[in-house]
Design a protein around this motif. Structure first.
Motif, PDB file in Angstrom:
ATOM      1  N   SER A 195       0.827  -1.208   0.000  1.00 36.54           N
ATOM      2  CA  SER A 195       0.000   0.000   0.000  1.00 36.54           C
ATOM      3  C   SER A 195       0.865   1.263   0.000  1.00 36.54           C
ATOM      4  CB  SER A 195      -0.920  -0.004   1.230  1.00 36.54           C
ATOM      5  OG  SER A 195      -0.144  -0.078   2.414  1.00 36.54           O
ATOM      6  N   GLY A 196       2.055   1.185  -0.586  1.00 39.05           N
ATOM      7  CA  GLY A 196       2.886   2.377  -0.656  1.00 39.05           C
ATOM      8  C   GLY A 196       4.310   2.114  -0.200  1.00 39.05           C
ATOM      9  N   THR A 197       5.126   3.128  -0.260  1.00 38.01           N
ATOM     10  CA  THR A 197       6.539   3.037   0.098  1.00 38.01           C
ATOM     11  C   THR A 197       6.831   3.930   1.299  1.00 38.01           C
ATOM     12  OG1 THR A 197       7.147   2.656  -2.219  1.00 38.01           O
ATOM     13  CG2 THR A 197       8.897   3.378  -0.746  1.00 38.01           C
ATOM     14  N   ARG A 198       7.664   3.433   2.185  1.00 41.35           N
ATOM     15  CA  ARG A 198       8.044   4.214   3.363  1.00 41.35           C
ATOM     16  C   ARG A 198       9.563   4.316   3.427  1.00 41.35           C
ATOM     17  NH1 ARG A 198       7.133   2.468   9.657  1.00 41.35           N
ATOM     18  NH2 ARG A 198       8.214   4.228  10.597  1.00 41.35           N
ATOM     19  N   ILE A 199      10.065   5.515   3.580  1.00 42.08           N
ATOM     20  CA  ILE A 199      11.500   5.751   3.645  1.00 42.08           C
ATOM     21  C   ILE A 199      11.862   6.250   5.044  1.00 42.08           C
ATOM     22  CG2 ILE A 199      13.449   7.009   2.665  1.00 42.08           C
ATOM     23  CD1 ILE A 199      11.725   7.401   0.143  1.00 42.08           C
ATOM     24  N   ILE A 200      12.814   5.581   5.661  1.00 41.29           N
ATOM     25  CA  ILE A 200      13.323   6.005   6.961  1.00 41.29           C
ATOM     26  C   ILE A 200      14.689   6.640   6.731  1.00 41.29           C
ATOM     27  CG2 ILE A 200      14.049   5.256   9.254  1.00 41.29           C
ATOM     28  CD1 ILE A 200      12.050   2.943   8.994  1.00 41.29           C
ATOM     29  N   HIS A 201      14.811   7.911   7.031  1.00 40.69           N
ATOM     30  CA  HIS A 201      16.052   8.649   6.824  1.00 40.69           C
ATOM     31  C   HIS A 201      17.008   8.394   7.991  1.00 40.69           C
ATOM     32  CE1 HIS A 201      14.376  11.263   3.561  1.00 40.69           C
ATOM     33  NE2 HIS A 201      13.252  10.878   4.140  1.00 40.69           N
ATOM     34  N   LEU A 202      18.239   8.067   7.678  1.00 39.56           N
ATOM     35  CA  LEU A 202      19.248   7.790   8.699  1.00 39.56           C
ATOM     36  C   LEU A 202      20.348   8.853   8.734  1.00 39.56           C
ATOM     37  CD1 LEU A 202      19.783   3.969   7.993  1.00 39.56           C
ATOM     38  CD2 LEU A 202      18.152   5.006   9.570  1.00 39.56           C
ATOM     39  N   ASP A 203      20.164   9.935   7.980  1.00 38.50           N
ATOM     40  CA  ASP A 203      21.243  10.908   7.793  1.00 38.50           C
ATOM     41  C   ASP A 203      21.173  12.102   8.741  1.00 38.50           C
ATOM     42  OD1 ASP A 203      18.974  11.974   6.727  1.00 38.50           O
ATOM     43  OD2 ASP A 203      19.732  12.151   4.679  1.00 38.50           O
ATOM     44  N   GLY A 204      20.331  12.031   9.746  1.00 43.58           N
ATOM     45  CA  GLY A 204      20.276  13.101  10.734  1.00 43.58           C
ATOM     46  C   GLY A 204      19.502  14.331  10.316  1.00 43.58           C
ATOM     47  N   LYS A 205      18.813  14.271   9.177  1.00 46.25           N
ATOM     48  CA  LYS A 205      18.019  15.421   8.750  1.00 46.25           C
ATOM     49  C   LYS A 205      16.873  15.663   9.727  1.00 46.25           C
ATOM     50  CE  LYS A 205      18.791  14.872   3.760  1.00 46.25           C
ATOM     51  NZ  LYS A 205      18.135  14.570   2.462  1.00 46.25           N
ATOM     52  N   PRO A 206      16.474  16.923   9.916  1.00 45.41           N
ATOM     53  CA  PRO A 206      15.330  17.209  10.792  1.00 45.41           C
ATOM     54  C   PRO A 206      14.031  16.776  10.137  1.00 45.41           C
ATOM     55  CG  PRO A 206      16.070  19.215   9.711  1.00 45.41           C
ATOM     56  CD  PRO A 206      17.082  18.156   9.373  1.00 45.41           C
ATOM     57  N   HIS A 207      12.988  16.675  10.944  1.00 45.37           N
ATOM     58  CA  HIS A 207      11.669  16.350  10.418  1.00 45.37           C
ATOM     59  C   HIS A 207      11.179  17.447   9.470  1.00 45.37           C
ATOM     60  CE1 HIS A 207      10.471  12.676  12.394  1.00 45.37           C
ATOM     61  NE2 HIS A 207      10.899  13.127  13.554  1.00 45.37           N
ATOM     62  N   LEU A 208      10.200  17.093   8.666  1.00 47.45           N
ATOM     63  CA  LEU A 208       9.564  18.053   7.769  1.00 47.45           C
ATOM     64  C   LEU A 208       8.865  19.146   8.584  1.00 47.45           C
ATOM     65  CD1 LEU A 208       7.954  15.535   5.252  1.00 47.45           C
ATOM     66  CD2 LEU A 208       9.963  16.965   4.848  1.00 47.45           C
ATOM     67  N   PRO A 209       8.572  20.287   7.974  1.00 51.79           N
ATOM     68  CA  PRO A 209       7.813  21.333   8.675  1.00 51.79           C
ATOM     69  C   PRO A 209       6.467  20.802   9.169  1.00 51.79           C
ATOM     70  CG  PRO A 209       8.762  22.196   6.651  1.00 51.79           C
ATOM     71  CD  PRO A 209       8.989  20.711   6.616  1.00 51.79           C
ATOM     72  N   ASP A 210       5.985  21.358  10.255  1.00 57.02           N
ATOM     73  CA  ASP A 210       4.762  20.863  10.888  1.00 57.02           C
ATOM     74  C   ASP A 210       3.540  20.938   9.985  1.00 57.02           C
ATOM     75  OD1 ASP A 210       6.141  20.260  13.184  1.00 57.02           O
ATOM     76  OD2 ASP A 210       5.600  22.122  14.220  1.00 57.02           O
ATOM     77  N   ASN A 211       3.556  21.837   9.004  1.00 58.23           N
ATOM     78  CA  ASN A 211       2.371  21.994   8.161  1.00 58.23           C
ATOM     79  C   ASN A 211       2.285  20.946   7.056  1.00 58.23           C
ATOM     80  OD1 ASN A 211       4.591  23.103   6.785  1.00 58.23           O
ATOM     81  ND2 ASN A 211       3.287  24.474   5.579  1.00 58.23           N
ATOM     82  N   ILE A 212       3.282  20.062   6.949  1.00 53.85           N
ATOM     83  CA  ILE A 212       3.247  18.971   5.962  1.00 53.85           C
ATOM     84  C   ILE A 212       2.818  17.700   6.671  1.00 53.85           C
ATOM     85  CG2 ILE A 212       4.595  17.581   4.348  1.00 53.85           C
ATOM     86  CD1 ILE A 212       6.392  19.961   3.896  1.00 53.85           C
ATOM     87  N   LYS A 213       1.685  17.154   6.269  1.00 53.06           N
ATOM     88  CA  LYS A 213       1.127  15.960   6.898  1.00 53.06           C
ATOM     89  C   LYS A 213       1.033  14.836   5.871  1.00 53.06           C
ATOM     90  CE  LYS A 213       0.350  18.269  10.738  1.00 53.06           C
ATOM     91  NZ  LYS A 213       1.124  18.013  11.973  1.00 53.06           N
ATOM     92  N   LEU A 214       1.437  13.642   6.268  1.00 56.37           N
ATOM     93  CA  LEU A 214       1.506  12.512   5.351  1.00 56.37           C
ATOM     94  C   LEU A 214       0.774  11.295   5.922  1.00 56.37           C
ATOM     95  CD1 LEU A 214       5.338  12.782   4.620  1.00 56.37           C
ATOM     96  CD2 LEU A 214       3.472  13.732   3.242  1.00 56.37           C
ATOM     97  N   TRP A 215       0.282  10.436   5.027  1.00 56.88           N
ATOM     98  CA  TRP A 215      -0.406   9.221   5.456  1.00 56.88           C
ATOM     99  C   TRP A 215       0.496   8.361   6.327  1.00 56.88           C
ATOM    100  CZ3 TRP A 215      -5.394   7.476   4.871  1.00 56.88           C
ATOM    101  CH2 TRP A 215      -6.221   8.213   4.022  1.00 56.88           C
ATOM    102  N   ASN A 216       1.767   8.255   5.944  1.00 62.61           N
ATOM    103  CA  ASN A 216       2.700   7.397   6.662  1.00 62.61           C
ATOM    104  C   ASN A 216       3.624   8.180   7.584  1.00 62.61           C
ATOM    105  OD1 ASN A 216       1.844   4.937   5.503  1.00 62.61           O
ATOM    106  ND2 ASN A 216       2.917   5.443   3.630  1.00 62.61           N
ATOM    107  N   GLY A 217       3.369   9.443   7.741  1.00 64.89           N
ATOM    108  CA  GLY A 217       4.197  10.254   8.604  1.00 64.89           C
ATOM    109  C   GLY A 217       5.583  10.479   8.027  1.00 64.89           C
ATOM    110  N   ASP A 218       6.433  11.125   8.796  1.00 65.40           N
ATOM    111  CA  ASP A 218       7.807  11.421   8.409  1.00 65.40           C
ATOM    112  C   ASP A 218       8.732  10.707   9.382  1.00 65.40           C
ATOM    113  OD1 ASP A 218       9.907  12.810   6.983  1.00 65.40           O
ATOM    114  OD2 ASP A 218      10.095  14.091   8.748  1.00 65.40           O
TER     115      ASP A 218
END
Length: 340
Positions: A195-218
């Motif tokens: 039902s879709g693709t999920r990417i887990i970032h391991l590079d220490g980047k901060p979360h997306l801005p609060d106003n961006i909302k996703l089905w699978n989250g960030d």
């Protein structure tokens, strides 16, 4: 309808486009699973790693203990523990979140076989609190009950389980909706779900801005020995945990742990879900998973692959990608027209 595509061929493009990221979160369920065992009378023992040829969806009834610790297994060139491959939960599908093998509440369809007593079925996916129930606030519990009461005759859009309309499964449902593939790249862990693709970032980047909302989250994660630790935010609050209607809002936060066994044939998913606008307290979800390999027979739910033999070798081809079309399966229930 299914067609075969290489998920790995899509990975690079997904990363570039910043594909939807879905992440669970960090929790320790060892104490909670013991409490659940005490309640059900079941001792949690490691389950066999190889199923029978056609085990169906419900393969096991217990959760094996896997402790966080050092990783002594194979590593990838970037240093990540190598956990790539085909995976699936071992307990049940998304029919029922807190009674995974209990079926959909109020299902009018006759059962194929009698339902075993509760203490002979798998424990709740909620491992803490010990009663196995989501600690909903009163208004949220009423919303869940309303969904359950109308699930089999959904006269309003909000009574249709979003997955039936081809929406992404969300967290944690994607981990018990069909089998999936885990792939790893420098700086990323990628889940290829049905039902879709999920990417887990391991590079220490901060979360997306609060106003961006996703089905699978960030998802933002890192490795601690044999455990992938993930922090999830930015959910849109639209996904449900299953056909029983449990949910988390866009204010929710998930802390996940994927705890892999020393031989990388199993992992336990432990997640703490926190949402002060929906729950009265944080709670823990535990989901066991096992790895499928070329030694296993293809399975229409857990292991949707093709086997090919060349020069006497059993070669595993790519995992099927399931193309969704609304109401192309039994999960797309429609409303019953009233008699005139």
């Amino acid at each position: 309808m299914k067609h075969r595509m290489s998920h790995r061929q899509l990975a690079a493009l997904s990363l570039i486009l910043g594909a939807i990221v879905i992440a669970p979160i960090v929790g320790t369920a060892a104490e909670a699973t013991k409490a659940q065992s005490a309640k059900t009378g079941q001792e949690q023992q490691p389950a066999p790693t190889q199923p029978r040829a056609n085990p169906g969806i419900e393969q096991e009834k217990t959760v094996p203990q896997i402790a966080s610790g050092k990783w002594a297994g194979k590593r990838l060139p970037d240093g990540q523990p190598d956990v790539q491959g085909h995976w699936s939960n071992t307990i049940a599908n998304h029919n029922n979140f807190t009674d995974p093998q209990g079926g959909i509440p109020g299902d009018p369809a006759p059962r194929r076989r009698p339902l075993p007593p509760r203490d002979e079925r798998a424990p709740s996916r909620v491992s803490d609190p010990a009663d196995g129930q989501v600690p909903f606030q009163p208004w949220a519990l009423e919303k869940v009950k309303e969904f359950q009461a109308n699930f089999h005759n959904p006269v309003k859009p909000q009574y249709v389980e979003p997955l039936a309309r081809c929406a992404p499964g969300g967290i944690p449902k994607s981990l018990y909706w069909h089998g999936y593939e885990i792939a790893q790249y420098p700086g990323y862990v990628v889940f290829f779900f049905n039902s879709g693709t999920r990417i887990i970032h391991l590079d220490g980047k901060p979360h997306l801005p609060d106003n961006i909302k996703l089905w699978n989250g960030d998802s933002r994660g890192h490795w601690e020995g044999n455990t992938l630790v993930v922090d999830v935010s930015n959910q849109n609050g639209k996904a449900l945990f299953g056909r029983t209607g449990e949910f988390i809002s866009e204010n929710g936060h998930i802390q996940e742990k994927y705890i892999f066994s020393p031989d990388a044939t199993r992992y336990n998913y432990e997640a703490v879900l926190t949402d002060p606008t929906v729950y009265t307290r944080p709670f823990t979800v535990t989901i066991p998973a096992r790895k499928w390999t070329e030694k296993d027979a293809a399975n229409g739910w857990h292991f949707e692959v093709e086997h090919a033999k060349h020069s006497g070798k059993n070669i595993l081809l790519d995992h099927y990608e399931r193309t969704c079309a609304e109401n192309n399966g039994g999960f797309g229930l429609g409303a019953v027209e009233a008699k005139k």
